[in-house]
Design an enzyme around this catalytic site. Structure first.
Site, PDB file in Angstrom:
ATOM      1  N   ASN A 281       0.800  -1.225   0.000  1.00 51.79           N
ATOM      2  CA  ASN A 281       0.000   0.000   0.000  1.00 51.79           C
ATOM      3  C   ASN A 281       0.833   1.275   0.000  1.00 51.79           C
ATOM      4  O   ASN A 281       0.288   2.374  -0.123  1.00 51.79           O
ATOM      5  CB  ASN A 281      -0.982  -0.006   1.179  1.00 51.79           C
ATOM      6  CG  ASN A 281      -2.144  -0.959   0.929  1.00 51.79           C
ATOM      7  OD1 ASN A 281      -2.254  -1.513  -0.165  1.00 51.79           O
ATOM      8  ND2 ASN A 281      -2.994  -1.160   1.928  1.00 51.79           N
TER       9      ASN A 281
ATOM     10  N   ARG B  62     -17.515   0.498  -2.173  1.00 52.17           N
ATOM     11  CA  ARG B  62     -16.297   1.298  -2.312  1.00 52.17           C
ATOM     12  C   ARG B  62     -16.398   2.393  -3.387  1.00 52.17           C
ATOM     13  O   ARG B  62     -15.695   2.351  -4.404  1.00 52.17           O
ATOM     14  CB  ARG B  62     -15.089   0.389  -2.563  1.00 52.17           C
ATOM     15  CG  ARG B  62     -14.881  -0.585  -1.429  1.00 52.17           C
ATOM     16  CD  ARG B  62     -13.696  -1.470  -1.631  1.00 52.17           C
ATOM     17  NE  ARG B  62     -12.448  -0.828  -1.243  1.00 52.17           N
ATOM     18  CZ  ARG B  62     -11.267  -1.433  -1.284  1.00 52.17           C
ATOM     19  NH1 ARG B  62     -11.183  -2.669  -1.689  1.00 52.17           N
ATOM     20  NH2 ARG B  62     -10.173  -0.806  -0.924  1.00 52.17           N
TER      21      ARG B  62
ATOM     22  N   ARG C 174      -8.551  -1.857  -7.503  1.00 54.68           N
ATOM     23  CA  ARG C 174      -9.224  -0.585  -7.206  1.00 54.68           C
ATOM     24  C   ARG C 174      -8.251   0.571  -6.991  1.00 54.68           C
ATOM     25  O   ARG C 174      -8.574   1.717  -7.259  1.00 54.68           O
ATOM     26  CB  ARG C 174     -10.088  -0.746  -5.957  1.00 54.68           C
ATOM     27  CG  ARG C 174     -11.284  -1.627  -6.140  1.00 54.68           C
ATOM     28  CD  ARG C 174     -12.152  -1.508  -4.941  1.00 54.68           C
ATOM     29  NE  ARG C 174     -12.308  -0.112  -4.587  1.00 54.68           N
ATOM     30  CZ  ARG C 174     -13.210   0.706  -5.115  1.00 54.68           C
ATOM     31  NH1 ARG C 174     -14.068   0.266  -5.997  1.00 54.68           N
ATOM     32  NH2 ARG C 174     -13.281   1.974  -4.746  1.00 54.68           N
TER      33      ARG C 174
ATOM     34  N   ILE D 211     -15.159  -0.260   8.831  1.00 51.89           N
ATOM     35  CA  ILE D 211     -14.695   0.437   7.621  1.00 51.89           C
ATOM     36  C   ILE D 211     -15.437  -0.021   6.367  1.00 51.89           C
ATOM     37  O   ILE D 211     -15.914   0.801   5.589  1.00 51.89           O
ATOM     38  CB  ILE D 211     -13.165   0.248   7.425  1.00 51.89           C
ATOM     39  CG1 ILE D 211     -12.395   0.691   8.687  1.00 51.89           C
ATOM     40  CG2 ILE D 211     -12.676   1.005   6.195  1.00 51.89           C
ATOM     41  CD1 ILE D 211     -12.454   2.164   9.009  1.00 51.89           C
TER      42      ILE D 211
HETATM   43  C1  UD1 Z   1      -7.107   1.585   1.530  1.00 57.06           C
HETATM   44  C2  UD1 Z   1      -6.192   0.395   1.456  1.00 57.06           C
HETATM   45  C3  UD1 Z   1      -6.913  -0.861   1.924  1.00 57.06           C
HETATM   46  C4  UD1 Z   1      -7.504  -0.642   3.314  1.00 57.06           C
HETATM   47  C5  UD1 Z   1      -8.334   0.622   3.359  1.00 57.06           C
HETATM   48  C6  UD1 Z   1      -8.787   0.977   4.757  1.00 57.06           C
HETATM   49  C7  UD1 Z   1      -4.678   0.927  -0.353  1.00 57.06           C
HETATM   50  C8  UD1 Z   1      -4.251   0.667  -1.752  1.00 57.06           C
HETATM   51  N1  UD1 Z   1      -5.755   0.250   0.086  1.00 57.06           N
HETATM   52  O1  UD1 Z   1      -8.206   1.352   0.652  1.00 57.06           O
HETATM   53  O2  UD1 Z   1      -5.963  -1.926   1.960  1.00 57.06           O
HETATM   54  O3  UD1 Z   1      -8.354  -1.728   3.621  1.00 57.06           O
HETATM   55  O4  UD1 Z   1      -7.568   1.751   2.867  1.00 57.06           O
HETATM   56  O5  UD1 Z   1      -7.712   1.079   5.609  1.00 57.06           O
HETATM   57  O6  UD1 Z   1      -4.042   1.677   0.360  1.00 57.06           O
HETATM   58  N2  UD1 Z   1     -15.181   5.786   0.806  1.00 57.06           N
HETATM   59  C9  UD1 Z   1     -16.253   6.458   0.242  1.00 57.06           C
HETATM   60  N3  UD1 Z   1     -16.010   7.292  -0.817  1.00 57.06           N
HETATM   61  C10 UD1 Z   1     -14.756   7.473  -1.327  1.00 57.06           C
HETATM   62  C11 UD1 Z   1     -13.673   6.794  -0.740  1.00 57.06           C
HETATM   63  C12 UD1 Z   1     -13.916   5.948   0.336  1.00 57.06           C
HETATM   64  O7  UD1 Z   1     -17.390   6.319   0.673  1.00 57.06           O
HETATM   65  O8  UD1 Z   1     -14.597   8.246  -2.282  1.00 57.06           O
HETATM   66  C13 UD1 Z   1     -15.429   4.863   1.940  1.00 57.06           C
HETATM   67  C14 UD1 Z   1     -15.119   3.405   1.591  1.00 57.06           C
HETATM   68  O9  UD1 Z   1     -16.193   2.776   0.930  1.00 57.06           O
HETATM   69  C15 UD1 Z   1     -14.831   2.826   2.971  1.00 57.06           C
HETATM   70  C16 UD1 Z   1     -14.163   3.986   3.701  1.00 57.06           C
HETATM   71  O10 UD1 Z   1     -14.501   5.167   2.978  1.00 57.06           O
HETATM   72  O11 UD1 Z   1     -16.022   2.481   3.596  1.00 57.06           O
HETATM   73  C17 UD1 Z   1     -12.671   3.899   3.792  1.00 57.06           C
HETATM   74  O12 UD1 Z   1     -12.142   3.536   2.541  1.00 57.06           O
HETATM   75  P1  UD1 Z   1     -10.711   4.017   2.050  1.00 57.06           P
HETATM   76  O13 UD1 Z   1      -9.887   4.463   3.195  1.00 57.06           O
HETATM   77  O14 UD1 Z   1     -10.906   4.989   0.927  1.00 57.06           O
HETATM   78  O15 UD1 Z   1     -10.113   2.661   1.458  1.00 57.06           O
HETATM   79  P2  UD1 Z   1      -9.159   2.568   0.225  1.00 57.06           P
HETATM   80  O16 UD1 Z   1      -8.365   3.804   0.135  1.00 57.06           O
HETATM   81  O17 UD1 Z   1      -9.923   2.102  -0.972  1.00 57.06           O
END
Ligand code: UD1
Length: 419
Positions: free
Chosen positions: A23, A122, A93, A328
């Site tokens: 990551n 997501r 993703r 999360i």
């Molecule tokens: C990153 C990590 C993943 C980890 C996650 C949470 C990387 C490549 N991946 O994923 O391994 O499990 O953080 O620690 O670093 N959300 C929204 N809208 C958005 C963006 C996020 O609603 O535009 C929500 C997501 O659905 C989720 C929450 O926010 O419920 C957190 O997600 P996020 O921190 O963005 O995860 P990733 O960045 O995809």
């Protein structure tokens, strides 16, 4: 297709070296787009997510040379195709991380929407909103994000929800924007700090690293540099749980204990003897059965969602009852029915798994579903009586470098076999 076949019941013993962080490597590879010349990245893990990222960058005109197993020379400085195609984006993703760098450097980007995945819907709305606040005009059509700008302008951004990759996307976009951006309620994961250190080495002006308010002063250009990514705290933690679930004793080198306080705290709570040094962590269960621990996942520095499935596996054979709450992702429970097929006593109540520890699991034929769920099945298989077969191991290859080799070196009986 490959599968893993595990004969369980062997306590793990010995020393392994952790790989570089997936990551961290992914955003840093996408950040190479920002540089005016090539970068060299050391300590990168050999994973299919890294190959996907390199293929995506190459499809846009980048070039790379694998200098050694863990060293990559990447030239993404002159892209000639500003499109991230669905066929590559759909498999990973984190490809959305191409958006910020491409938009800020070239003034336009067309990036496929990643879509949902096994652990939840997501969405990427927060990425798009923050980039719009920097002045981008964005429309979504036919499954693609079309973003344009005559030059991003620094802005005061507030994330309504803490999000890791959206924080990274907007930091990268802000590095080449005009003026200063302040990012409030930023995620504080160590991988974000690693990205910021890399960008600062390239010439960016980022402050507030390791905090929830990050300030980025835009600069006109960034240079290619050599950098070593931090170690993979999720990989390290997964191996520590592997030792704990088998009643073993291992040392993981190239680890950063500071970045793992919540997980190490829970391992101490289950009864493990933990010793940390500057760059290594040792765990000794002294043959004891673990004690059940309750867990609530959260944003860093709270307990990571990426370790929820592995600790669920640990709790299945622990002494006592526990509850594991996933805060999360809405659907990160694909491992539950598989663990139950091994004899685990688990009940899903909303976003909480209630677990009654059983004395032992029995080997079974299992299906891997996503990266961390698959890791939990491997851990359960290592502890179970008899043979466990896990299909669809390509999920594991996204995030665990040579997993069966590392486990074998610790005494596990595990083989990768072709169907
Ligand atoms: C990153 C990590 C993943 C980890 C996650 C949470 C990387 C490549 N991946 O994923 O391994 O499990 O953080 O620690 O670093 N959300 C929204 N809208 C958005 C963006 C996020 O609603 O535009 C929500 C997501 O659905 C989720 C929450 O926010 O419920 C957190 O997600 P996020 O921190 O963005 O995860 P990733 O960045 O995809």
């Amino acid at each position: 297709m490959y599968k893993l076949v595990i004969q369980g019941g062997k306590p793990l013993k010995g020393t392994i070296k952790a790989s570089g962080s997936k990551n961290s490597s992914l955003p840093i590879l996408f950040a190479s787009i920002l540089a005016d010349n090539p970068i060299t990245l050391n300590n990168t893990p050999q994973l299919s997510d890294i190959s996907t990222t390199l293929r995506l960058l190459m499809s846009m005109g980048a070039d790379f040379i694998l200098e050694s197993n863990s060293s990559l020379f990447v030239d993404s400085s002159k892209l000639n195709n500003l499109v991230a195609d669905y066929n590559l984006v759909k498999t990973m993703r984190a490809s959305i991380l191409v958006l910020g760098p491409m938009l800020t450097k070239y003034g336009e980007a067309k990036v496929s929407l990643p879509g949902g995945c096994a652990i939840g819907t997501r969405p990427v709305n927060l990425h798009l909103k923050a980039l719009e606040e920097l002045g981008a005009s964005i429309r979504v059509e036919n499954g693609y994000i079309y973003a344009k700008t005559d030059g991003l302008i620094g802005a005061n951004i507030h994330f309504d929800q803490v999000t890791v990759t959206a924080t990274e996307n907007v930091i990268m976009a802000a590095t080449l924007a005009k003026g200063t951006s302040i990012i409030n309620n930023a995620a504080q994961e160590p991988e974000i700090s690693d990205l910021c250190c890399f960008l600062n080495k390239m010439g960016a002006k980022i402050s507030g690293i390791d905090t929830s308010i990050i300030t980025v002063e835009g600069v006109p250009q960034l240079n290619g540099v050599e950098y070593s990514v931090c170690s993979d705290r999720i990989e390290v933690a997964t191996y520590l749980v592997a030792a704990a679930i088998t009643g073993g004793s291992i040392t993981v080198k190239n680890a950063n204990p500071q970045a793992m306080r919540s997980v190490l705290g829970k391992l101490i709570e289950i009864g493990a003897d933990i010793k940390t040094e500057n760059q290594s962590i040792s765990l000794n269960m002294k043959g004891k059965r673990p004690k059940a621990v309750s867990i609530k996942t959260g944003t860093y520095p709270n307990f990571p969602t990426d370790m929820q499935a592995q600790f669920t596996a640990l709790n299945t054979i622990a002494d006592g009852h526990s509850s594991i709450t996933e805060n999360i992702f809405e659907n990160r429970f694909m491992h539950i029915p598989e663990l139950m097929r091994m004899g685990a006593d688990l009940t899903l109540e909303g976003n909480t798994v209630v677990c009654k520890g059983v004395k032992s699991l029995t080997g079974a034929h299992l299906m891997a579903t996503d990266l961390r769920a698959s890791a939990s099945l491997v851990l359960a298989g290592l502890a179970a009586k008899g043979t466990t077969t896990i299909e669809r191991v390509y999920h594991l290859d996204r995030g665990y470098e040579t997993i069966e080799e590392k486990l074998k070196s610790l005494g596990a009986d595990i083989e990768r076999v072709q169907d």
